[in-house]
Design a protein around this motif. Sequence first.
Motif, PDB file in Angstrom:
ATOM      1  N   GLU A  71       6.272  32.532  -8.087  1.00  0.00           N
ATOM      2  CA  GLU A  71       7.182  31.389  -7.963  1.00  0.00           C
ATOM      3  C   GLU A  71       8.626  31.822  -8.154  1.00  0.00           C
ATOM      4  OE1 GLU A  71       6.123  27.590  -9.930  1.00  0.00           O
ATOM      5  OE2 GLU A  71       4.607  28.826 -10.931  1.00  0.00           O
ATOM      6  N   GLU A  72       9.534  31.079  -7.543  1.00  0.00           N
ATOM      7  CA  GLU A  72      10.956  31.276  -7.798  1.00  0.00           C
ATOM      8  C   GLU A  72      11.256  30.790  -9.209  1.00  0.00           C
ATOM      9  OE1 GLU A  72      14.429  30.407  -4.915  1.00  0.00           O
ATOM     10  OE2 GLU A  72      14.179  28.581  -6.103  1.00  0.00           O
ATOM     11  N   ILE A  73      12.032  31.554  -9.962  1.00  0.00           N
ATOM     12  CA  ILE A  73      12.392  31.179 -11.334  1.00  0.00           C
ATOM     13  C   ILE A  73      13.705  30.408 -11.265  1.00  0.00           C
ATOM     14  CG2 ILE A  73      12.853  32.006 -13.673  1.00  0.00           C
ATOM     15  CD1 ILE A  73      10.026  32.679 -12.552  1.00  0.00           C
ATOM     16  N   ASP A  74      13.630  29.121 -11.580  1.00  0.00           N
ATOM     17  CA  ASP A  74      14.789  28.245 -11.468  1.00  0.00           C
ATOM     18  C   ASP A  74      14.859  27.333 -12.687  1.00  0.00           C
ATOM     19  OD1 ASP A  74      12.750  26.403 -11.058  1.00  0.00           O
ATOM     20  OD2 ASP A  74      13.135  26.183  -8.915  1.00  0.00           O
ATOM     21  N   ASP A  75      15.580  26.222 -12.570  1.00  0.00           N
ATOM     22  CA  ASP A  75      15.744  25.290 -13.693  1.00  0.00           C
ATOM     23  C   ASP A  75      14.453  24.603 -14.111  1.00  0.00           C
ATOM     24  OD1 ASP A  75      18.412  25.498 -14.511  1.00  0.00           O
ATOM     25  OD2 ASP A  75      19.094  24.331 -12.791  1.00  0.00           O
ATOM     26  N   SER A  76      13.407  24.707 -13.320  1.00  0.00           N
ATOM     27  CA  SER A  76      12.140  24.087 -13.714  1.00  0.00           C
ATOM     28  C   SER A  76      11.423  24.922 -14.781  1.00  0.00           C
ATOM     29  CB  SER A  76      11.239  23.886 -12.494  1.00  0.00           C
ATOM     30  OG  SER A  76      10.823  25.127 -11.955  1.00  0.00           O
ATOM     31  N   SER A 101      15.689  24.509 -19.812  1.00  0.00           N
ATOM     32  CA  SER A 101      16.175  25.279 -18.667  1.00  0.00           C
ATOM     33  C   SER A 101      16.432  26.727 -19.087  1.00  0.00           C
ATOM     34  CB  SER A 101      17.463  24.669 -18.116  1.00  0.00           C
ATOM     35  OG  SER A 101      18.060  25.537 -17.186  1.00  0.00           O
ATOM     36  N   PRO A 103      17.567  29.181 -17.153  1.00  0.00           N
ATOM     37  CA  PRO A 103      18.893  29.628 -16.705  1.00  0.00           C
ATOM     38  C   PRO A 103      20.035  29.133 -17.597  1.00  0.00           C
ATOM     39  CG  PRO A 103      17.604  28.893 -14.831  1.00  0.00           C
ATOM     40  CD  PRO A 103      16.823  28.528 -16.071  1.00  0.00           C
ATOM     41  N   PHE A 128      20.467  33.228 -11.276  1.00  0.00           N
ATOM     42  CA  PHE A 128      19.380  32.319 -10.934  1.00  0.00           C
ATOM     43  C   PHE A 128      19.756  31.535  -9.693  1.00  0.00           C
ATOM     44  CE2 PHE A 128      18.883  33.194 -15.397  1.00  0.00           C
ATOM     45  CZ  PHE A 128      17.522  33.296 -15.551  1.00  0.00           C
ATOM     46  N   PRO A 129      18.785  31.056  -8.921  1.00  0.00           N
ATOM     47  CA  PRO A 129      17.347  31.263  -9.093  1.00  0.00           C
ATOM     48  C   PRO A 129      16.953  32.687  -8.726  1.00  0.00           C
ATOM     49  CG  PRO A 129      17.739  30.068  -7.066  1.00  0.00           C
ATOM     50  CD  PRO A 129      19.082  30.228  -7.744  1.00  0.00           C
ATOM     51  N   LYS A 132      10.727  34.779  -5.822  1.00  0.00           N
ATOM     52  CA  LYS A 132       9.376  35.244  -6.152  1.00  0.00           C
ATOM     53  C   LYS A 132       9.190  36.657  -5.624  1.00  0.00           C
ATOM     54  CE  LYS A 132       7.155  33.184  -2.105  1.00  0.00           C
ATOM     55  NZ  LYS A 132       6.123  32.256  -1.668  1.00  0.00           N
ATOM     56  N   LYS A 164       6.591  26.378 -18.275  1.00  0.00           N
ATOM     57  CA  LYS A 164       6.730  25.558 -17.069  1.00  0.00           C
ATOM     58  C   LYS A 164       5.829  24.349 -17.238  1.00  0.00           C
ATOM     59  CE  LYS A 164       7.212  25.119 -12.342  1.00  0.00           C
ATOM     60  NZ  LYS A 164       7.887  25.641 -11.231  1.00  0.00           N
TER      61      LYS A 164
END
Length: 190
Positions: A71-76, A101, A103, A128-129, A132, A164
């Motif tokens: 997965e992309e590592i983002d604010d989620s 968060s 980031p 960020f992000p 993946k 997450k």
Amino acid sequence: MILSTLLVQLSLIFFEALSVTSMGDSMLGPGLWRVVSVGPCEQQLDMTLDVVRRKVNRTHDGFTAKLTTDEEIDDSFGLRVDICKHVDGGCKPYQVLADESLPRYVQKYAADNARDFLGAAGLDPPDFPIPKGEHVVKNYVFDYSELPEDGIYGEFGADAYIVKEEKDIACLHLDLEYKEKEEEDDDDEE
């Protein structure tokens, strides 16, 4: 692999955050930071991390890390660092640092270090992000003298989690030490 690099970075963020968030502690003063050990947490999670620390010299350590993320590592993604202080009889719960968060937390406590670290993972831009895939950091050298000059004396354990949707997905255990500077340490810096 990027999660493992982020969790290694959390060990460094931990030093900065512990200094900033615990200024009321009576055992606060000038000293030297050190990562004693780094490795997987006791519990098995969805992702496993391979992290190796090597001593470069008195003020520098090198870190190598590898992990693949789907997965992309983002604010989620968020994080939690459960900290205990080693005392006679075990490691007593001491503090929990958390943010919804990842980031935002990294930006708040270690923006420059994170940018260097993510750049070492080959990310362009080093921010960020995080896409993946597999990311590797080899021999990332960290200079402890760049950390705040005041900290809380003692030995600490820290479990740094990537979270997450309220689920722990990755974890790295760190043993850390902050000790008083000795006169010879001051002489070494001149």
